[in-house]
Design a protein around this motif. Structure first.
Motif, PDB file in Angstrom:
ATOM      1  N   ALA A 284       2.348 -31.315 -18.049  1.00 53.19           N
ATOM      2  CA  ALA A 284       1.057 -31.573 -18.694  1.00 53.19           C
ATOM      3  C   ALA A 284       0.015 -32.051 -17.682  1.00 53.19           C
ATOM      4  CB  ALA A 284       1.226 -32.610 -19.794  1.00 53.19           C
ATOM      5  N   VAL A 285      -1.229 -31.634 -17.929  1.00 53.61           N
ATOM      6  CA  VAL A 285      -2.367 -32.028 -17.097  1.00 53.61           C
ATOM      7  C   VAL A 285      -3.463 -32.550 -18.013  1.00 53.61           C
ATOM      8  CG1 VAL A 285      -4.102 -31.264 -15.442  1.00 53.61           C
ATOM      9  CG2 VAL A 285      -1.814 -30.263 -15.379  1.00 53.61           C
ATOM     10  N   GLU A 286      -3.979 -33.751 -17.724  1.00 51.35           N
ATOM     11  CA  GLU A 286      -5.079 -34.312 -18.524  1.00 51.35           C
ATOM     12  C   GLU A 286      -6.406 -33.721 -18.054  1.00 51.35           C
ATOM     13  OE1 GLU A 286      -4.894 -38.590 -18.450  1.00 51.35           O
ATOM     14  OE2 GLU A 286      -2.692 -38.544 -18.393  1.00 51.35           O
ATOM     15  N   LEU A 287      -7.219 -33.324 -19.018  1.00 51.75           N
ATOM     16  CA  LEU A 287      -8.500 -32.685 -18.708  1.00 51.75           C
ATOM     17  C   LEU A 287      -9.665 -33.499 -19.253  1.00 51.75           C
ATOM     18  CD1 LEU A 287      -7.523 -29.019 -19.707  1.00 51.75           C
ATOM     19  CD2 LEU A 287      -7.444 -30.036 -17.428  1.00 51.75           C
ATOM     20  N   PRO A 288     -10.744 -33.609 -18.490  1.00 50.58           N
ATOM     21  CA  PRO A 288     -10.975 -33.069 -17.141  1.00 50.58           C
ATOM     22  C   PRO A 288     -10.571 -34.019 -16.026  1.00 50.58           C
ATOM     23  CG  PRO A 288     -13.006 -33.998 -17.940  1.00 50.58           C
ATOM     24  CD  PRO A 288     -11.986 -34.231 -19.034  1.00 50.58           C
ATOM     25  N   GLU A 289      -9.912 -35.118 -16.364  1.00 45.47           N
ATOM     26  CA  GLU A 289      -9.614 -36.156 -15.365  1.00 45.47           C
ATOM     27  C   GLU A 289      -8.805 -35.605 -14.199  1.00 45.47           C
ATOM     28  OE1 GLU A 289      -7.018 -40.298 -15.077  1.00 45.47           O
ATOM     29  OE2 GLU A 289      -7.742 -39.605 -17.027  1.00 45.47           O
ATOM     30  N   GLN A 290      -7.798 -34.774 -14.489  1.00 47.45           N
ATOM     31  CA  GLN A 290      -6.898 -34.310 -13.435  1.00 47.45           C
ATOM     32  C   GLN A 290      -7.187 -32.896 -12.950  1.00 47.45           C
ATOM     33  OE1 GLN A 290      -3.116 -35.040 -15.399  1.00 47.45           O
ATOM     34  NE2 GLN A 290      -2.899 -36.997 -14.340  1.00 47.45           N
TER      35      GLN A 290
ATOM     36  N   SER B 295     -10.065 -19.114 -22.276  1.00 45.92           N
ATOM     37  CA  SER B 295     -10.133 -20.198 -23.257  1.00 45.92           C
ATOM     38  C   SER B 295     -10.069 -21.554 -22.572  1.00 45.92           C
ATOM     39  CB  SER B 295      -8.984 -20.065 -24.262  1.00 45.92           C
ATOM     40  OG  SER B 295      -9.083 -18.868 -24.991  1.00 45.92           O
ATOM     41  N   LEU B 296      -9.231 -21.637 -21.537  1.00 48.34           N
ATOM     42  CA  LEU B 296      -9.107 -22.878 -20.778  1.00 48.34           C
ATOM     43  C   LEU B 296     -10.417 -23.211 -20.063  1.00 48.34           C
ATOM     44  CD1 LEU B 296      -7.431 -25.207 -19.689  1.00 48.34           C
ATOM     45  CD2 LEU B 296      -6.467 -23.649 -17.969  1.00 48.34           C
ATOM     46  N   ASP B 297     -11.055 -22.189 -19.473  1.00 51.96           N
ATOM     47  CA  ASP B 297     -12.349 -22.405 -18.805  1.00 51.96           C
ATOM     48  C   ASP B 297     -13.390 -22.920 -19.785  1.00 51.96           C
ATOM     49  OD1 ASP B 297     -11.998 -21.803 -16.077  1.00 51.96           O
ATOM     50  OD2 ASP B 297     -11.960 -19.656 -16.499  1.00 51.96           O
ATOM     51  N   GLU B 298     -13.423 -22.333 -20.981  1.00 51.94           N
ATOM     52  CA  GLU B 298     -14.407 -22.748 -21.989  1.00 51.94           C
ATOM     53  C   GLU B 298     -14.188 -24.198 -22.412  1.00 51.94           C
ATOM     54  OE1 GLU B 298     -13.916 -19.878 -25.058  1.00 51.94           O
ATOM     55  OE2 GLU B 298     -14.864 -18.243 -23.929  1.00 51.94           O
ATOM     56  N   CYS B 299     -12.927 -24.568 -22.622  1.00 52.66           N
ATOM     57  CA  CYS B 299     -12.636 -25.949 -23.018  1.00 52.66           C
ATOM     58  C   CYS B 299     -12.982 -26.932 -21.907  1.00 52.66           C
ATOM     59  CB  CYS B 299     -11.160 -26.074 -23.406  1.00 52.66           C
ATOM     60  SG  CYS B 299     -10.753 -25.348 -25.002  1.00 52.66           S
ATOM     61  N   ILE B 300     -12.642 -26.574 -20.667  1.00 51.87           N
ATOM     62  CA  ILE B 300     -12.932 -27.478 -19.548  1.00 51.87           C
ATOM     63  C   ILE B 300     -14.445 -27.670 -19.402  1.00 51.87           C
ATOM     64  CG2 ILE B 300     -12.836 -27.690 -17.034  1.00 51.87           C
ATOM     65  CD1 ILE B 300     -10.055 -26.493 -17.112  1.00 51.87           C
ATOM     66  N   ALA B 301     -15.225 -26.604 -19.649  1.00 50.82           N
ATOM     67  CA  ALA B 301     -16.692 -26.725 -19.585  1.00 50.82           C
ATOM     68  C   ALA B 301     -17.177 -27.761 -20.595  1.00 50.82           C
ATOM     69  CB  ALA B 301     -17.333 -25.367 -19.860  1.00 50.82           C
ATOM     70  N   LYS B 302     -16.598 -27.777 -21.792  1.00 44.41           N
ATOM     71  CA  LYS B 302     -16.965 -28.774 -22.807  1.00 44.41           C
ATOM     72  C   LYS B 302     -16.539 -30.173 -22.360  1.00 44.41           C
ATOM     73  CE  LYS B 302     -16.663 -25.607 -26.737  1.00 44.41           C
ATOM     74  NZ  LYS B 302     -15.959 -25.305 -28.012  1.00 44.41           N
ATOM     75  N   PHE B 303     -15.341 -30.249 -21.778  1.00 45.79           N
ATOM     76  CA  PHE B 303     -14.850 -31.551 -21.330  1.00 45.79           C
ATOM     77  C   PHE B 303     -15.749 -32.100 -20.220  1.00 45.79           C
ATOM     78  CE2 PHE B 303     -10.348 -29.828 -22.360  1.00 45.79           C
ATOM     79  CZ  PHE B 303     -10.569 -30.033 -23.715  1.00 45.79           C
ATOM     80  N   ASN B 304     -16.140 -31.214 -19.292  1.00 45.79           N
ATOM     81  CA  ASN B 304     -17.001 -31.648 -18.186  1.00 45.79           C
ATOM     82  C   ASN B 304     -18.369 -32.111 -18.675  1.00 45.79           C
ATOM     83  OD1 ASN B 304     -15.131 -31.208 -16.118  1.00 45.79           O
ATOM     84  ND2 ASN B 304     -15.726 -29.067 -15.861  1.00 45.79           N
TER      85      ASN B 304
END
Length: 587
Positions: free
Chosen positions: A282-288, A173-182
């Motif tokens: 906490a980690v900000e995505l995709p900035e961090q 789920s995290l990979d899928e969200c990061i793909a959208k963020f990227n």
């Protein structure tokens, strides 16, 4: 009907072209032995007359149970019975009933009169000729098997204790969200929540209270996140939360709400009320972080920083946090492990393994223990993962085997089980060194059982098979630990030449009051018997479970009921010798 049935069964168990027993059918018969007990284990046969569309049942009572009707209401025709099948009828079955297929096998769900569905397996074949031609079929309930398959499918995605996503699927789920963020569609965050002082709750209130704490915290965290967010349990007391859409200010507000919802009220347990709190990284995505591995690693570093502030704190990731935290942890734990090895502060704790409750133990599992410089024990979960991460676990495996062989040399009646990590097995140099130590003590090897966990074996089956072959050639036995937690195939079980299967403790705990666990244990026991393996039930902590397990046919028992791990047991008051006994040189 009886003669026809017997003839059919003889045909079904043999290949029609060779006359040999079909191994796939034999395996199927033994794969789920627990189906033979209770309503869900029922089976019956029917004879179908195609001319009259007539069904005759061999056991009308069993048929009535399977169909969920009174005996007077069971289907009397092929058409009537087909109407009770939920969904489309299997084409092979339809063709067989139409006379265009000699035999068939299918699974389907019945629509029962009581409104509940019921899964069955049907196997049939034609016998006779001309006007005496009949279709003989066996119907067997497979409801328990289907339920177990559904449970395994659920566990493949979900955490068993909390019902949240497990680590693997949260990462997806995290990979899928990061793909959208990227892709620039949104920004979000990954938050790691760790419960404070669960160890103290374990010590003061017991493991049941700690489990209740984990479940309650999981529910409270889930109640805060939005419908597009995701939450999963990523470790024993840690939860990962993927926030699908938020900026810096929204992240701060979310963290505050998460902290508050956990500590807003005490959690009632059987041992008493527990005041819970958490820390957040906490980690900000995709900035961090632009991938899941970086996000999870940096959230760990941020969580460490929050814990240093104190309970109920939160911290966001910075480059400084990551560098300082990871470097400090790795450097510190590396020094701790290497110093403990050099100063001989690695010890063994021995836990009894017995075949009966009143037996004097002669077999023990060796569990690794490490003392700090202050004399306090360092829990294995704190140093084993670090040792694997730092490439030091080979040294620990080697030291455990040295201590075990030293013990066997002075205790001729003792048999010891030792655990080895897959990191050692996969590394040719370290595996050869381990085997060389066994070779140097080959007279003791026949009293050693080497254990690997099932999930490790699956991850590197080829390396495992080669390693097992070598140690068995020297006289050792080989056991699979935590069996039932993975998905080892029949082929791999046979190839591994396994002597001992240790049933995963999660299926043993409370087995006397859990029908599901009883069915699963029966299945594993039947599997072990078919392969000529002995079985050990771990985590046996009460007499009711022990008596039931022995009644089911378990060969050995291990758990707190039989004895806790001891570093200085009565039969070895000084503990495992650091050095081997001197050997007399032949003149």
């Amino acid at each position: 009907m009886a003669e026809n049935a017997r003839a059919f069964l003889n045909v079904q168990k043999r290949d029609r072209s060779t006359g040999k027993v079909d191994p796939s059918q034999v395996a199927e018969e033994h794969a789920y032995p627990s189906e033979g007990a209770g309503e869900h284990g029922l089976q019956t046969m029917f004879e179908f007359n195609p001319t009259a569309d007539d069904l005759k049942w061999s056991d009308e009572s069993a048929a009535a149970h399977i169909l969920g009707v009174d005996a007077s209401q069971i289907a009397g025709s092929g058409k009537e019975f087909a109407s009770s099948i939920d969904g489309d009828v299997d084409p092979a079955r339809s063709e067989a009933f139409a006379g265009r297929r000699e035999s068939y096998a299918c699974e389907y769900r019945l629509k029962r009169a009581d409104g509940a569905g019921h899964w069955v397996e049907e196997r049939g074949g034609w016998i006779g000729s001309g006007g005496n031609r009949r279709l003989i079929s066996v119907i067997r309930s497979i409801e328990n098997r289907k339920r177990r398959e559904e449970e395994l499918s659920y566990l493949a995605v979900s955490d068993e204790l909390t019902g949240l996503l497990n680590r693997v699927h949260l990462r997806k789920s995290l990979d899928e969200c990061i793909a959208k963020f990227n892709a620039g569609e949104a920004t979000g965050a990954y938050i790691l929540a760790g419960i404070d002082d669960v160890g103290a709750v374990n010590a003061d209130f017991g493991f049941d209270a700690a489990d209740k704490l984990i479940v309650e915290v999981a529910g409270r965290l889930k109640s805060i996140i939005g419908p597009d967010d995701h939450i999963g349990r990523v470790a024993g007391t840690k939860f990962g939360i993927v926030i699908a859409d938020c900026d810096k200010e929204q992240l701060r507000q979310t963290c505050v709400r998460l902290l508050n919802v956990v500590r807003e009220s005490v959690i009632e347990t059987k041992g008493g009320a527990v005041a819970a709190s958490i820390c957040l990284g906490a980690v900000e995505l995709p900035e961090q972080a632009d991938n899941s591995n970086a996000a999870m690693t940096r959230a760990e570093a941020a969580l460490d920083a929050a814990k240093r502030i104190g309970k109920s704190s939160w911290s966001t990731f910075t480059d400084k946090t990551d560098v300082v935290s990871m470097r400090r942890r790795n450097s510190h734990m590396s020094d701790v492990i290497l110093t403990a090895l050099n100063e001989r502060r690695i010890r063994l704790a021995f836990q009894p393994i017995v075949s009966d409750l009143d037996e004097t133990p002669k077999k023990f599992e060796c569990l690794i223990r490490m003392s700090g410089e202050d004399g306090q024990n360092i829990p294995a979960p704190e140093f084993i993962p670090a040792a694997e991460r730092l490439g030091l676990v080979h040294l620990l495996d080697r030291r455990v085997l040295e201590l075990a062989t030293n013990t066997l040399a002075i205790c001729p009646d003792i048999h010891l089980n030792v655990n080895i990590s897959m990191e050692t097995v996969k590394d040719f140099v370290w595996a050869e060194g381990y085997i060389a130590l066994l070779r140097a003590n080959q007279e003791l090897a026949k009293r050693i059982t080497v254990e690997l966990t099932e999930t490790q074996v699956i991850d590197a089956i080829d390396a495992s098979i080669e390693f097992v072959s070598e140690i068995k050639r020297l006289g050792c036995s080989f056991g699979i630990d935590d069996f039932g937690a993975g998905y080892t195939s029949f082929r791999n079980l046979k190839a591994m030449d396994i002597d001992i299967l240790k049933i995963d403790g999660s299926f043993v705990t409370g087995v006397s009051s859990s029908r599901e666990n009883q069915l699963f244990v029966r299945t594993l026991l039947d599997l072990a018997r078919n392969f000529g393996m002995k079985t050990v039930a771990e985590w046996v902590d009460n007499e009711a479970d022990a008596m039931l397990l022995k009644g089911l046919g378990v060969d050995f028992l291990q758990g707190y009921l039989l004895g806790k791990p001891e570093t200085n047991p009565g039969w070895l008051p000084e503990g495992a010798p650091n050095d081997p006994p001197q050997r007399l040189e032949r003149i």
